[in-house]
Design a protein around this motif. Structure first.
Motif, PDB file in Angstrom:
ATOM      1  N   THR A  91      33.639 -22.839 -49.918  1.00 57.45           N
ATOM      2  CA  THR A  91      32.422 -22.339 -49.280  1.00 57.45           C
ATOM      3  C   THR A  91      32.305 -20.842 -49.432  1.00 57.45           C
ATOM      4  OG1 THR A  91      30.984 -22.559 -47.358  1.00 57.45           O
ATOM      5  CG2 THR A  91      33.271 -21.990 -46.910  1.00 57.45           C
ATOM      6  N   TYR A  92      31.186 -20.346 -48.931  1.00 54.19           N
ATOM      7  CA  TYR A  92      30.858 -18.918 -48.995  1.00 54.19           C
ATOM      8  C   TYR A  92      31.324 -18.215 -47.730  1.00 54.19           C
ATOM      9  CZ  TYR A  92      27.749 -14.994 -47.889  1.00 54.19           C
ATOM     10  OH  TYR A  92      27.251 -13.786 -47.492  1.00 54.19           O
ATOM     11  N   SER A  93      31.684 -16.944 -47.866  1.00 55.50           N
ATOM     12  CA  SER A  93      31.841 -16.074 -46.699  1.00 55.50           C
ATOM     13  C   SER A  93      31.321 -14.707 -47.113  1.00 55.50           C
ATOM     14  CB  SER A  93      33.319 -15.961 -46.308  1.00 55.50           C
ATOM     15  OG  SER A  93      33.498 -14.884 -45.405  1.00 55.50           O
ATOM     16  N   PRO A  94      30.736 -13.950 -46.170  1.00 56.13           N
ATOM     17  CA  PRO A  94      30.273 -12.610 -46.580  1.00 56.13           C
ATOM     18  C   PRO A  94      31.434 -11.779 -47.128  1.00 56.13           C
ATOM     19  CG  PRO A  94      29.715 -13.045 -44.260  1.00 56.13           C
ATOM     20  CD  PRO A  94      30.457 -14.245 -44.770  1.00 56.13           C
ATOM     21  N   GLY A  95      32.609 -11.878 -46.499  1.00 51.81           N
ATOM     22  CA  GLY A  95      33.745 -11.097 -46.977  1.00 51.81           C
ATOM     23  C   GLY A  95      35.036 -11.843 -46.717  1.00 51.81           C
ATOM     24  N   VAL A  96      36.115 -11.347 -47.304  1.00 46.54           N
ATOM     25  CA  VAL A  96      37.415 -11.971 -47.077  1.00 46.54           C
ATOM     26  C   VAL A  96      37.922 -11.635 -45.673  1.00 46.54           C
ATOM     27  CG1 VAL A  96      39.842 -11.900 -47.787  1.00 46.54           C
ATOM     28  CG2 VAL A  96      38.041 -12.145 -49.508  1.00 46.54           C
ATOM     29  N   VAL A  97      37.744 -10.382 -45.255  1.00 47.93           N
ATOM     30  CA  VAL A  97      38.266 -10.018 -43.931  1.00 47.93           C
ATOM     31  C   VAL A  97      37.568 -10.807 -42.815  1.00 47.93           C
ATOM     32  CG1 VAL A  97      38.656  -8.121 -42.304  1.00 47.93           C
ATOM     33  CG2 VAL A  97      39.113  -7.791 -44.740  1.00 47.93           C
ATOM     34  N   ASN A 227      48.196 -27.344 -47.753  1.00 47.59           N
ATOM     35  CA  ASN A 227      48.583 -26.443 -46.654  1.00 47.59           C
ATOM     36  C   ASN A 227      48.135 -25.007 -46.841  1.00 47.59           C
ATOM     37  OD1 ASN A 227      50.327 -28.134 -44.788  1.00 47.59           O
ATOM     38  ND2 ASN A 227      51.246 -28.577 -46.786  1.00 47.59           N
ATOM     39  N   THR A 228      47.155 -24.821 -47.736  1.00 51.06           N
ATOM     40  CA  THR A 228      46.756 -23.442 -48.052  1.00 51.06           C
ATOM     41  C   THR A 228      45.245 -23.274 -47.949  1.00 51.06           C
ATOM     42  OG1 THR A 228      48.582 -23.318 -49.626  1.00 51.06           O
ATOM     43  CG2 THR A 228      46.886 -21.637 -49.830  1.00 51.06           C
ATOM     44  N   ILE A 229      44.840 -22.145 -47.395  1.00 51.25           N
ATOM     45  CA  ILE A 229      43.430 -21.728 -47.461  1.00 51.25           C
ATOM     46  C   ILE A 229      43.415 -20.490 -48.355  1.00 51.25           C
ATOM     47  CG2 ILE A 229      41.444 -20.881 -46.157  1.00 51.25           C
ATOM     48  CD1 ILE A 229      42.606 -22.306 -43.676  1.00 51.25           C
ATOM     49  N   THR A 230      42.581 -20.512 -49.386  1.00 57.07           N
ATOM     50  CA  THR A 230      42.573 -19.406 -50.357  1.00 57.07           C
ATOM     51  C   THR A 230      41.279 -18.621 -50.248  1.00 57.07           C
ATOM     52  OG1 THR A 230      43.855 -20.780 -51.870  1.00 57.07           O
ATOM     53  CG2 THR A 230      42.790 -18.831 -52.813  1.00 57.07           C
ATOM     54  N   CYS A 231      41.412 -17.296 -50.282  1.00 57.29           N
ATOM     55  CA  CYS A 231      40.233 -16.430 -50.284  1.00 57.29           C
ATOM     56  C   CYS A 231      40.170 -15.709 -51.625  1.00 57.29           C
ATOM     57  CB  CYS A 231      40.334 -15.379 -49.191  1.00 57.29           C
ATOM     58  SG  CYS A 231      40.697 -16.048 -47.560  1.00 57.29           S
ATOM     59  N   PHE A 232      39.032 -15.743 -52.278  1.00 59.26           N
ATOM     60  CA  PHE A 232      38.852 -14.942 -53.494  1.00 59.26           C
ATOM     61  C   PHE A 232      37.407 -14.465 -53.554  1.00 59.26           C
ATOM     62  CE2 PHE A 232      36.489 -17.638 -56.565  1.00 59.26           C
ATOM     63  CZ  PHE A 232      36.523 -18.858 -55.916  1.00 59.26           C
ATOM     64  N   ALA A 233      37.118 -13.586 -54.501  1.00 56.88           N
ATOM     65  CA  ALA A 233      35.783 -12.970 -54.526  1.00 56.88           C
ATOM     66  C   ALA A 233      35.539 -12.283 -55.860  1.00 56.88           C
ATOM     67  CB  ALA A 233      35.693 -11.929 -53.409  1.00 56.88           C
ATOM     68  N   PRO A 234      34.243 -12.117 -56.202  1.00 53.54           N
ATOM     69  CA  PRO A 234      33.950 -11.298 -57.391  1.00 53.54           C
ATOM     70  C   PRO A 234      33.851  -9.807 -57.049  1.00 53.54           C
ATOM     71  CG  PRO A 234      31.925 -12.240 -56.540  1.00 53.54           C
ATOM     72  CD  PRO A 234      33.036 -12.719 -55.630  1.00 53.54           C
ATOM     73  N   THR A 235      34.079  -9.461 -55.790  1.00 57.10           N
ATOM     74  CA  THR A 235      33.717  -8.115 -55.325  1.00 57.10           C
ATOM     75  C   THR A 235      34.617  -6.999 -55.833  1.00 57.10           C
ATOM     76  OG1 THR A 235      34.877  -8.712 -53.290  1.00 57.10           O
ATOM     77  CG2 THR A 235      32.485  -8.853 -53.260  1.00 57.10           C
ATOM     78  N   LYS A 236      35.957  -7.203 -55.788  1.00 59.95           N
ATOM     79  CA  LYS A 236      36.857  -6.176 -56.351  1.00 59.95           C
ATOM     80  C   LYS A 236      36.721  -6.185 -57.858  1.00 59.95           C
ATOM     81  CE  LYS A 236      38.663  -5.116 -52.528  1.00 59.95           C
ATOM     82  NZ  LYS A 236      38.263  -3.951 -51.838  1.00 59.95           N
ATOM     83  N   ILE A 240      31.383  -4.983 -56.698  1.00 58.32           N
ATOM     84  CA  ILE A 240      30.158  -5.318 -55.953  1.00 58.32           C
ATOM     85  C   ILE A 240      30.490  -5.600 -54.473  1.00 58.32           C
ATOM     86  CG2 ILE A 240      28.759  -6.100 -57.913  1.00 58.32           C
ATOM     87  CD1 ILE A 240      29.592  -8.989 -57.296  1.00 58.32           C
ATOM     88  N   ALA A 241      31.512  -4.910 -53.959  1.00 55.55           N
ATOM     89  CA  ALA A 241      31.954  -5.202 -52.584  1.00 55.55           C
ATOM     90  C   ALA A 241      30.847  -4.989 -51.557  1.00 55.55           C
ATOM     91  CB  ALA A 241      33.180  -4.355 -52.239  1.00 55.55           C
ATOM     92  N   GLY A 242      29.975  -4.011 -51.815  1.00 51.06           N
ATOM     93  CA  GLY A 242      28.906  -3.734 -50.861  1.00 51.06           C
ATOM     94  C   GLY A 242      27.848  -4.829 -50.802  1.00 51.06           C
ATOM     95  N   LEU A 243      27.904  -5.760 -51.740  1.00 58.80           N
ATOM     96  CA  LEU A 243      26.929  -6.860 -51.716  1.00 58.80           C
ATOM     97  C   LEU A 243      27.367  -7.988 -50.784  1.00 58.80           C
ATOM     98  CD1 LEU A 243      25.962  -7.133 -55.486  1.00 58.80           C
ATOM     99  CD2 LEU A 243      24.613  -6.174 -53.634  1.00 58.80           C
ATOM    100  N   TYR A 244      28.633  -8.012 -50.453  1.00 60.99           N
ATOM    101  CA  TYR A 244      29.193  -9.031 -49.543  1.00 60.99           C
ATOM    102  C   TYR A 244      29.082 -10.450 -50.101  1.00 60.99           C
ATOM    103  CZ  TYR A 244      29.951  -5.394 -46.218  1.00 60.99           C
ATOM    104  OH  TYR A 244      30.423  -4.261 -45.638  1.00 60.99           O
ATOM    105  N   SER A 245      30.131 -10.853 -50.780  1.00 57.38           N
ATOM    106  CA  SER A 245      30.142 -12.195 -51.358  1.00 57.38           C
ATOM    107  C   SER A 245      31.581 -12.606 -51.615  1.00 57.38           C
ATOM    108  CB  SER A 245      29.375 -12.159 -52.682  1.00 57.38           C
ATOM    109  OG  SER A 245      29.687 -13.286 -53.455  1.00 57.38           O
ATOM    110  N   SER A 246      32.028 -13.645 -50.956  1.00 55.88           N
ATOM    111  CA  SER A 246      33.377 -14.140 -51.270  1.00 55.88           C
ATOM    112  C   SER A 246      33.407 -15.653 -51.119  1.00 55.88           C
ATOM    113  CB  SER A 246      34.413 -13.467 -50.373  1.00 55.88           C
ATOM    114  OG  SER A 246      34.211 -13.823 -49.046  1.00 55.88           O
ATOM    115  N   PHE A 247      34.530 -16.229 -51.537  1.00 57.56           N
ATOM    116  CA  PHE A 247      34.688 -17.688 -51.524  1.00 57.56           C
ATOM    117  C   PHE A 247      35.970 -18.058 -50.785  1.00 57.56           C
ATOM    118  CE2 PHE A 247      32.093 -16.885 -55.251  1.00 57.56           C
ATOM    119  CZ  PHE A 247      31.136 -17.880 -55.178  1.00 57.56           C
ATOM    120  N   ILE A 248      35.893 -19.160 -50.063  1.00 54.08           N
ATOM    121  CA  ILE A 248      37.069 -19.642 -49.358  1.00 54.08           C
ATOM    122  C   ILE A 248      37.288 -21.096 -49.778  1.00 54.08           C
ATOM    123  CG2 ILE A 248      38.197 -19.793 -47.094  1.00 54.08           C
ATOM    124  CD1 ILE A 248      36.978 -16.988 -47.717  1.00 54.08           C
ATOM    125  N   VAL A 249      38.519 -21.382 -50.194  1.00 58.39           N
ATOM    126  CA  VAL A 249      38.845 -22.748 -50.628  1.00 58.39           C
ATOM    127  C   VAL A 249      39.754 -23.388 -49.578  1.00 58.39           C
ATOM    128  CG1 VAL A 249      39.902 -24.169 -52.422  1.00 58.39           C
ATOM    129  CG2 VAL A 249      38.745 -22.037 -53.046  1.00 58.39           C
TER     130      VAL A 249
END
Ligand SMILES: Cc1ncc(COP(=O)(O)O)c(C=O)c1O
Length: 389
Positions: A91-97, A227-236, A240-249
């Motif tokens: 799914t989507y999240s605005p950011g990883v934090v 047993n894992t939740i993974t966070c990744f993003a195209p932002t770093k 494009i970090a200021g656009l706020y876009s990340s993914f959580i698996v």
């Protein structure tokens, strides 16, 4: 080179936090900003083009993510990291934090313990403490000067029934390790045997230097996936970090739904129109740019290390395996906590991330962000040399 990584671009007049918020942390903006982890480069032209098309469309109402949005992200994982993820579990999240914070709220309860491996990205402390959970430190071991490994014996001794998660930083900010398969397998074995789940923050996973390979933690086997939740993003990766876009698996769609409902409750479940088209363009069309970026970043790092070795050898620095961050070791100067910071800010006039922000193991270190035109690195090195030679 097809892209102008050497070009200095004004950011001060363009609302950049890295360039305008130094006064809040360091008391002045009259410093060369080598801190916050974004890059002083323009993003890939394919991303700008997708955003321009959106801009020219002229309608910026609420957007809807199609299946294609997630398919593109899953294709990226498969192509770059040989990891197959079902679109049902992502799914989507605005950011990883913010995602870390929501995961903690939804999947643990107040008083539960969460392990982190210090020195580490400082918001990990905040998201745990500000949600009234307890931080448990499993500090990394400096097995050679500037080289860090996980401390498994310490980890085993720290796990009790209240420990629910370990937040893994893979690759590791600030020490630059790209964890090897064997290291991750050993970590997983200990955690899973003791009922500890892992949140793997893989935001830096596309920024890997030659001879290293990123291993998605959840890709290492069935038990890891479950047993894992993974966070990744195209932002770093694409600046494009200021656009706020990340993914959580998530391991399954049930957990994904719990997360989505929580985002829905605070009505943050939608991309803004620009982050949507930028994310899709990044993963579909951004690879040629990324390839050249990695060459430029590695040259910056090599230049930095070569210069320091030759001209300011009392500062120690090791080449990171990934990320665009290097961990400068000033311990040989034997300066007190405040004195090192003072010299860097007041005499060298540089803004680094102070090592202590990452935990007490960071004392005597400063983190430098090398994702900038080489002339900036040259200037920083001149300033360091004049103060620390
Ligand atoms: C390890 C790590 N995680 C997360 C983030 C920030 O993620 P976001 O901006 O998506 O919240 C950073 C930024 O420096 C980082 O280094």
């Amino acid at each position: 080179m097809n892209y102008e990584f050497d070009k200095v671009i004004d950011r001060k007049e363009h609302h950049s936090a890295k360039w305008r918020e130094m006064d809040k942390k360091f008391g002045t903006n009259d410093l060369i900003p080598m801190w916050i982890a974004d890059m002083d480069f323009k993003t890939a032209p394919e991303i700008t083009e997708a955003m321009r098309e959106k801009l020219e469309h002229g309608i910026f109402g609420y957007v809807n993510r199609s299946d294609e949005y997630y398919e593109i992200a899953c294709n990226w994982l498969k192509k770059r990291h040989s990891w197959e993820v079902s679109t049902k579990n992502i799914t989507y999240s605005p950011g990883v934090v913010p995602a870390l914070s929501i995961i903690i709220q939804e999947f643990t309860k107040p008083g539960d313990k969460i392990i982190i491996q210090s020195p580490v990205y400082y918001p990990f402390y905040n998201v745990i403490e500000e949600n009234n959970r307890e931080v448990v430190l499993n500090p990394l071991k400096e097995t050679e000067r500037g080289y860090y490994e996980m401390n498994y014996e310490d980890l085993i001794s720290k796990i009790d029934d209240d420990v629910k998660f370990l937040i893994l930083c893979n690759p590791h900010n600030p020490v630059g390790r790209v964890w090897k398969k064997e290291e991750l397998e050993k970590l997983g074995k200990i955690c899973f045997e003791k009922g500890v789940k892992v949140i793997s923050d893989e935001i830096h996973s596309d920024l890997i230097f030659k001879e290293n390979k990123h291993m998605p933690f959840a890709s290492l086997g069935k038990e890891f996936e479950e047993n894992t939740i993974t966070c990744f993003a195209p932002t770093k990766t694409f600046n494009i970090a200021g656009l706020y876009s990340s993914f959580i698996v998530f391991p399954n769609s049930k957990d994904r739904d719990i997360f989505e409902e929580a985002l829905g409750r605070i009505d943050l479940k939608r991309n803004n129109p620009f982050s949507l088209v930028a994310t899709m363009a990044a993963y579909e069309k951004g690879e040629p740019w990324l390839k050249e970026l990695l060459v430029y970043l590695e040259e910056n790092i090599d230049y930095l290390i070569g210069y320091i070795k030759e001209n300011i050898p009392k500062i120690k620095v090791r080449k990171p395996e990934g990320t665009y961050l290097a961990w400068l070791d000033f311990r040989d100067y034997d300066l007190s906590k405040g004195e090192l910071e003072r010299k860097i800010i007041e005499e060298a006039k540089i803004a680094f991330d102070d090592g202590l922000w990452f935990g007490e193991e960071g004392e005597g270190f400063q983190r430098i962000n090398v994702a900038c035109p080489r002339v900036m690195i040259e200037e920083v090195l001149k300033r360091l040399e004049s103060v620390f030679k």
